[in-house]
Design a protein around this motif. Structure first.
Motif, PDB file in Angstrom:
ATOM      1  N   LEU A   1       0.709  -1.205   0.104  1.00 36.69           N
ATOM      2  CA  LEU A   1      -0.042   0.177  -0.028  1.00 36.69           C
ATOM      3  C   LEU A   1       0.857   1.448  -0.090  1.00 36.69           C
ATOM      4  O   LEU A   1       0.489   2.019  -0.689  1.00 36.69           O
ATOM      5  N   VAL A   2       1.874   1.281   0.926  1.00 34.81           N
ATOM      6  CA  VAL A   2       2.974   2.420   0.983  1.00 34.81           C
ATOM      7  C   VAL A   2       3.458   2.749  -0.485  1.00 34.81           C
ATOM      8  O   VAL A   2       3.424   3.776  -0.847  1.00 34.81           O
ATOM      9  N   ARG A   3       3.868   1.773  -1.099  1.00 36.86           N
ATOM     10  CA  ARG A   3       4.579   1.584  -2.579  1.00 36.86           C
ATOM     11  C   ARG A   3       3.419   2.287  -3.493  1.00 36.86           C
ATOM     12  O   ARG A   3       3.891   3.030  -4.460  1.00 36.86           O
ATOM     13  N   GLN A   4       2.584   1.495  -3.502  1.00 32.55           N
ATOM     14  CA  GLN A   4       1.183   2.189  -4.307  1.00 32.55           C
ATOM     15  C   GLN A   4       0.801   3.545  -4.360  1.00 32.55           C
ATOM     16  O   GLN A   4       0.692   4.385  -5.005  1.00 32.55           O
ATOM     17  N   TYR A   5       0.906   3.891  -2.853  1.00 34.14           N
ATOM     18  CA  TYR A   5       0.659   5.404  -2.742  1.00 34.14           C
ATOM     19  C   TYR A   5       1.863   6.334  -3.187  1.00 34.14           C
ATOM     20  O   TYR A   5       1.563   7.261  -3.701  1.00 34.14           O
ATOM     21  N   GLU A   6       2.927   5.906  -2.893  1.00 36.69           N
ATOM     22  CA  GLU A   6       3.876   6.630  -3.295  1.00 36.69           C
ATOM     23  C   GLU A   6       3.957   6.847  -4.755  1.00 36.69           C
ATOM     24  O   GLU A   6       4.458   8.077  -5.321  1.00 36.69           O
ATOM     25  N   THR A   7       3.851   5.736  -5.458  1.00 35.34           N
ATOM     26  CA  THR A   7       3.846   5.671  -7.123  1.00 35.34           C
ATOM     27  C   THR A   7       2.808   6.565  -7.650  1.00 35.34           C
ATOM     28  O   THR A   7       2.852   7.402  -8.353  1.00 35.34           O
ATOM     29  N   LEU A   8       1.474   6.457  -6.969  1.00 34.94           N
ATOM     30  CA  LEU A   8       0.396   7.034  -7.325  1.00 34.94           C
ATOM     31  C   LEU A   8       0.296   8.590  -7.292  1.00 34.94           C
ATOM     32  O   LEU A   8       0.035   9.385  -8.018  1.00 34.94           O
TER      33      LEU A   8
ATOM     34  N   GLU B   1      -8.174   8.828 -13.445  1.00 36.80           N
ATOM     35  CA  GLU B   1      -7.781   7.511 -12.823  1.00 36.80           C
ATOM     36  C   GLU B   1      -6.761   7.465 -11.843  1.00 36.80           C
ATOM     37  O   GLU B   1      -6.921   6.620 -10.954  1.00 36.80           O
ATOM     38  N   ALA B   2      -5.614   7.991 -12.385  1.00 38.97           N
ATOM     39  CA  ALA B   2      -4.822   8.248 -11.101  1.00 38.97           C
ATOM     40  C   ALA B   2      -5.345   8.985  -9.947  1.00 38.97           C
ATOM     41  O   ALA B   2      -4.988   8.255  -8.767  1.00 38.97           O
ATOM     42  N   GLN B   3      -6.096   9.571  -9.995  1.00 41.28           N
ATOM     43  CA  GLN B   3      -6.751  10.531  -8.812  1.00 41.28           C
ATOM     44  C   GLN B   3      -7.547   9.561  -7.936  1.00 41.28           C
ATOM     45  O   GLN B   3      -7.512   9.517  -6.843  1.00 41.28           O
ATOM     46  N   GLN B   4      -8.439   8.717  -8.901  1.00 41.86           N
ATOM     47  CA  GLN B   4      -9.422   7.879  -8.239  1.00 41.86           C
ATOM     48  C   GLN B   4      -8.505   6.756  -7.430  1.00 41.86           C
ATOM     49  O   GLN B   4      -8.859   6.174  -6.259  1.00 41.86           O
ATOM     50  N   ARG B   5      -7.488   6.266  -8.120  1.00 46.59           N
ATOM     51  CA  ARG B   5      -6.656   5.072  -7.494  1.00 46.59           C
ATOM     52  C   ARG B   5      -6.016   5.573  -6.402  1.00 46.59           C
ATOM     53  O   ARG B   5      -6.001   5.068  -5.275  1.00 46.59           O
ATOM     54  N   LEU B   6      -5.567   6.848  -6.342  1.00 48.10           N
ATOM     55  CA  LEU B   6      -4.920   7.508  -4.980  1.00 48.10           C
ATOM     56  C   LEU B   6      -5.775   7.408  -4.119  1.00 48.10           C
ATOM     57  O   LEU B   6      -5.311   7.221  -2.995  1.00 48.10           O
ATOM     58  N   ASP B   7      -6.976   8.051  -4.160  1.00 47.81           N
ATOM     59  CA  ASP B   7      -8.021   8.209  -3.028  1.00 47.81           C
ATOM     60  C   ASP B   7      -8.407   6.745  -2.657  1.00 47.81           C
ATOM     61  O   ASP B   7      -8.407   6.522  -1.404  1.00 47.81           O
ATOM     62  N   ASP B   8      -8.410   5.698  -3.415  1.00 47.58           N
ATOM     63  CA  ASP B   8      -8.831   4.402  -2.975  1.00 47.58           C
ATOM     64  C   ASP B   8      -7.704   3.874  -1.983  1.00 47.58           C
ATOM     65  O   ASP B   8      -7.965   3.305  -1.040  1.00 47.58           O
TER      66      ASP B   8
END
Length: 77
Positions: free
Chosen positions: A12-19, A30-37
């Motif tokens: 989750l931390v890696r995904q957050y940092e990437t997004l 799409e990137a904003q929605q995924r970041l919010d999720d």
């Protein structure tokens, strides 16, 4: 409180940092929605209410975190 597995927190931390990086560059919906999720999931996984606190809590629970790390302490207390 249930604790998320360190592998889940790491992902989750890696995904957050990437997004977060992608959103800063592109800002696509799409990137904003995924970041919010991912932000929401981090908060749920760490039992917190905002993403900054969730990131601190997640990193504190990851392997290699120092037990004497005072990043969770409130200044002046």
């Amino acid at each position: 409180m249930l604790m998320a597995h360190p592998a889940v927190l790491t992902d989750l931390v890696r995904q957050y940092e990437t997004l977060h990086g992608l959103q800063a560059e592109n800002g696509g919906p799409e990137a904003q929605q995924r970041l919010d999720d991912v932000s929401y999931t981090l908060c749920i996984a760490t039992g917190t209410r905002d993403v900054d606190t969730a990131l601190i809590a997640a990193r504190h629970r990851l392997p290699g975190a120092r037990t004497e790390d005072d990043s969770l302490l409130i200044p002046g207390t």
